[in-house]
Design an enzyme around this catalytic site. Structure first.
Site, PDB file in Angstrom:
ATOM      1  N   TYR A  67      43.572  61.007  33.292  1.00 26.74           N
ATOM      2  CA  TYR A  67      42.584  61.019  34.381  1.00 26.74           C
ATOM      3  C   TYR A  67      42.571  62.377  35.087  1.00 26.74           C
ATOM      4  CZ  TYR A  67      39.976  59.324  38.445  1.00 26.74           C
ATOM      5  OH  TYR A  67      39.038  59.136  39.435  1.00 26.74           O
ATOM      6  N   PHE A  72      32.171  50.102  41.689  1.00 26.73           N
ATOM      7  CA  PHE A  72      32.332  49.981  43.147  1.00 26.73           C
ATOM      8  C   PHE A  72      31.467  51.023  43.869  1.00 26.73           C
ATOM      9  CE2 PHE A  72      35.382  51.806  46.475  1.00 26.73           C
ATOM     10  CZ  PHE A  72      34.820  51.095  47.517  1.00 26.73           C
ATOM     11  N   ASN A 121      29.096  50.773  31.083  1.00 24.72           N
ATOM     12  CA  ASN A 121      29.618  50.051  29.905  1.00 24.72           C
ATOM     13  C   ASN A 121      30.321  48.757  30.330  1.00 24.72           C
ATOM     14  OD1 ASN A 121      32.020  50.875  30.978  1.00 24.72           O
ATOM     15  ND2 ASN A 121      32.771  51.928  29.159  1.00 24.72           N
ATOM     16  N   TYR A 162      28.719  75.066  32.283  1.00 24.52           N
ATOM     17  CA  TYR A 162      27.284  74.807  32.051  1.00 24.52           C
ATOM     18  C   TYR A 162      26.449  75.496  33.132  1.00 24.52           C
ATOM     19  CZ  TYR A 162      27.080  71.677  28.042  1.00 24.52           C
ATOM     20  OH  TYR A 162      27.104  71.168  26.765  1.00 24.52           O
ATOM     21  N   GLY A 208      33.024  48.179  35.824  1.00 26.17           N
ATOM     22  CA  GLY A 208      31.864  47.769  36.617  1.00 26.17           C
ATOM     23  C   GLY A 208      31.548  46.306  36.328  1.00 26.17           C
ATOM     24  N   LEU A 211      29.217  59.155  37.681  1.00 30.41           N
ATOM     25  CA  LEU A 211      30.386  58.444  38.218  1.00 30.41           C
ATOM     26  C   LEU A 211      31.141  57.692  37.130  1.00 30.41           C
ATOM     27  CD1 LEU A 211      28.675  59.007  40.814  1.00 30.41           C
ATOM     28  CD2 LEU A 211      29.337  56.758  41.625  1.00 30.41           C
ATOM     29  N   ARG A 228      44.393  48.668  43.101  1.00 25.24           N
ATOM     30  CA  ARG A 228      44.525  49.663  44.167  1.00 25.24           C
ATOM     31  C   ARG A 228      45.274  49.078  45.343  1.00 25.24           C
ATOM     32  NH1 ARG A 228      41.440  54.164  44.113  1.00 25.24           N
ATOM     33  NH2 ARG A 228      40.758  54.558  42.000  1.00 25.24           N
TER      34      ARG A 228
HETATM   35  N1  UDP Z   1      50.634  51.139  45.796  1.00 25.46           N
HETATM   36  C1  UDP Z   1      51.534  50.204  46.315  1.00 25.46           C
HETATM   37  N2  UDP Z   1      51.321  48.884  46.056  1.00 25.46           N
HETATM   38  C2  UDP Z   1      50.262  48.435  45.313  1.00 25.46           C
HETATM   39  C3  UDP Z   1      49.353  49.383  44.800  1.00 25.46           C
HETATM   40  C4  UDP Z   1      49.571  50.720  45.055  1.00 25.46           C
HETATM   41  O1  UDP Z   1      52.511  50.561  46.998  1.00 25.46           O
HETATM   42  O2  UDP Z   1      50.145  47.198  45.133  1.00 25.46           O
HETATM   43  C5  UDP Z   1      50.842  52.562  46.115  1.00 25.46           C
HETATM   44  C6  UDP Z   1      50.793  53.505  44.924  1.00 25.46           C
HETATM   45  O3  UDP Z   1      52.068  53.642  44.329  1.00 25.46           O
HETATM   46  C7  UDP Z   1      50.299  54.777  45.581  1.00 25.46           C
HETATM   47  C8  UDP Z   1      49.396  54.310  46.711  1.00 25.46           C
HETATM   48  O4  UDP Z   1      49.767  52.957  46.945  1.00 25.46           O
HETATM   49  O5  UDP Z   1      51.369  55.501  46.143  1.00 25.46           O
HETATM   50  C9  UDP Z   1      47.917  54.379  46.364  1.00 25.46           C
HETATM   51  O6  UDP Z   1      47.741  53.765  45.103  1.00 25.46           O
HETATM   52  P1  UDP Z   1      46.299  53.490  44.492  1.00 25.46           P
HETATM   53  O7  UDP Z   1      46.518  52.931  43.117  1.00 25.46           O
HETATM   54  O8  UDP Z   1      45.489  52.699  45.452  1.00 25.46           O
HETATM   55  O9  UDP Z   1      45.598  54.922  44.407  1.00 25.46           O
HETATM   56  P2  UDP Z   1      46.063  56.383  43.910  1.00 25.46           P
HETATM   57  O10 UDP Z   1      47.535  56.357  43.541  1.00 25.46           O
HETATM   58  O11 UDP Z   1      45.198  56.678  42.745  1.00 25.46           O
HETATM   59  O12 UDP Z   1      45.813  57.209  45.098  1.00 25.46           O
END
Ligand code: UDP
Length: 313
Positions: free
Chosen positions: A143, A11, A32, A157, A36, A71, A184
């Site tokens: 992560y 992305f 890989n 480094y 992506g 990235l 997400r």
């Molecule tokens: N989340 C949600 N519904 C979804 C996906 C994510 O409520 O369908 C919530 C998740 O629990 C988190 C926030 O949205 O609190 C952001 O989640 P995301 O996976 O986008 O990113 P990250 O947690 O890595 O910031």
């Protein structure tokens, strides 16, 4: 300049490749294709200053380059938790390989770090000087701790071998070319709304995030790569903070969807609050986000609507 972008078909990577080609650079994408996709780089695959290689940075590679944007790493929880050992390896072995390449070629290397280095933060908003609050043994640790040790390797480094490094800490970013199965919150909500399916809120929905539109993020990363005498880390993100429930309501309103909201269990170690303090980026890079959430969401909705109209799921 011959620039290597690892994760170039991802992305952020694909938007970065596009911006660098437009500036006149020669761009080498390395991916890989775990998260992506070739479709992301399709628009410029035939460009004479673009080249793509299939490679996983957990294995060494030797190339001649002038600068490296690193990235390569799955970034969405569903993807980085799919093979957590490999996620750690991408950040330890992968980052070491890229740093060795930078050391030999004397290329400047920018590491795409993350707001996850702050974990579930107890300081709000998060400044770069905050050391974070991270569970070392949880399901997000591959992560979070991976990206933390990647920063450590970058700094060591730099101190030990004088490698020319840059570190950016990327906060939640969204926009066209997010994978449909990314999991997400922004992509899930938009796709669910467009399909008139219930929007899945994890937990109560009062946890917050701050969402940065992709073009702003790329601008910040390029500025950081060009900045002299400043290695970072520097936060890049949009300081406008929303609860997940507010985001759901915005997406429903914007799409005119008939979707309702359903609750699902909150994943383990899900950070409760997140907002970048971007004073350092403003001061050093003269950077701040320009795209407000409504405009960014509209562009992202348009992207996903098009994919759905083409029959993609
Ligand atoms: N989340 C949600 N519904 C979804 C996906 C994510 O409520 O369908 C919530 C998740 O629990 C988190 C926030 O949205 O609190 C952001 O989640 P995301 O996976 O986008 O990113 P990250 O947690 O890595 O910031």
């Amino acid at each position: 300049m011959r620039i290597l972008v690892t994760g170039g078909a991802g992305f952020l990577g694909s938007h970065l490749c596009e911006a660098l080609i437009a500036r006149g650079d020669e761009v080498l994408s390395l991916d890989n294709y775990f998260t992506g996709s070739k479709e992301n780089i399709q628009p410029f695959l035939q460009h004479p200053r673009f080249e793509a290689i299939r490679h996983d940075i957990i294995n060494p590679i030797d190339l001649e380059v002038d600068a490296i944007y690193n990235l390569a790493c799955p970034a969405s929880p569903v993807h980085y938790q799919f093979d957590p050992v490999r996620t750690v390896q991408a950040n330890v072995l992968g980052v070491t390989h890229m740093l060795e390449l930078a050391r030999r070629t004397k290329a400047r290397i920018l590491q795409a770090s993350t707001s996850e280095v702050y974990g579930d933060p107890q300081v709000h908003p998060q400044t770069e000087s905050y050391w974070g609050h991270v569970n070392p043994i949880g399901i997000r640790s591959c992560y979070d701790e991976g990206k933390r040790v990647a920063e450590t390797l970058m700094m060591d480094y730099h101190r030990q071998y004088r490698v020319d490094i840059r570190i950016v800490r990327i906060f939640n970013t969204y926009g066209p070319r997010m994978a449909m199965d990314d999991g997400r919150v922004v992509s899930n909500f938009i796709l669910q709304a467009l399909k008139n399916q219930p929007l899945t809120i994890y937990g109560e929905g009062n946890q917050t995030r701050s969402f940065c539109y992709v073009s702003d993020m790329i601008d910040g990363m390029v500025r950081m790569m060009q900045k002299e005498k400043f290695v970072g880390p520097v936060n890049l993100g949009n300081p406008e903070e929303f609860s997940v429930l507010e985001l759901a309501q915005k997406v429903i309103a914007l799409t005119g969807s008939r979707s309702k909201i359903v609750r699902k269990p909150l994943p383990q170690d899900d950070p409760f609050k997140r907002r970048p303090d971007i004073r350092l980026a403003k001061e050093k890079l003269k950077w701040e986000p320009r795209i407000r959430i409504d405009e960014g969401l509209q562009k992202t909705v348009a992207y996903f609507s098009k994919l759905l109209s083409e029959g993609k799921q």
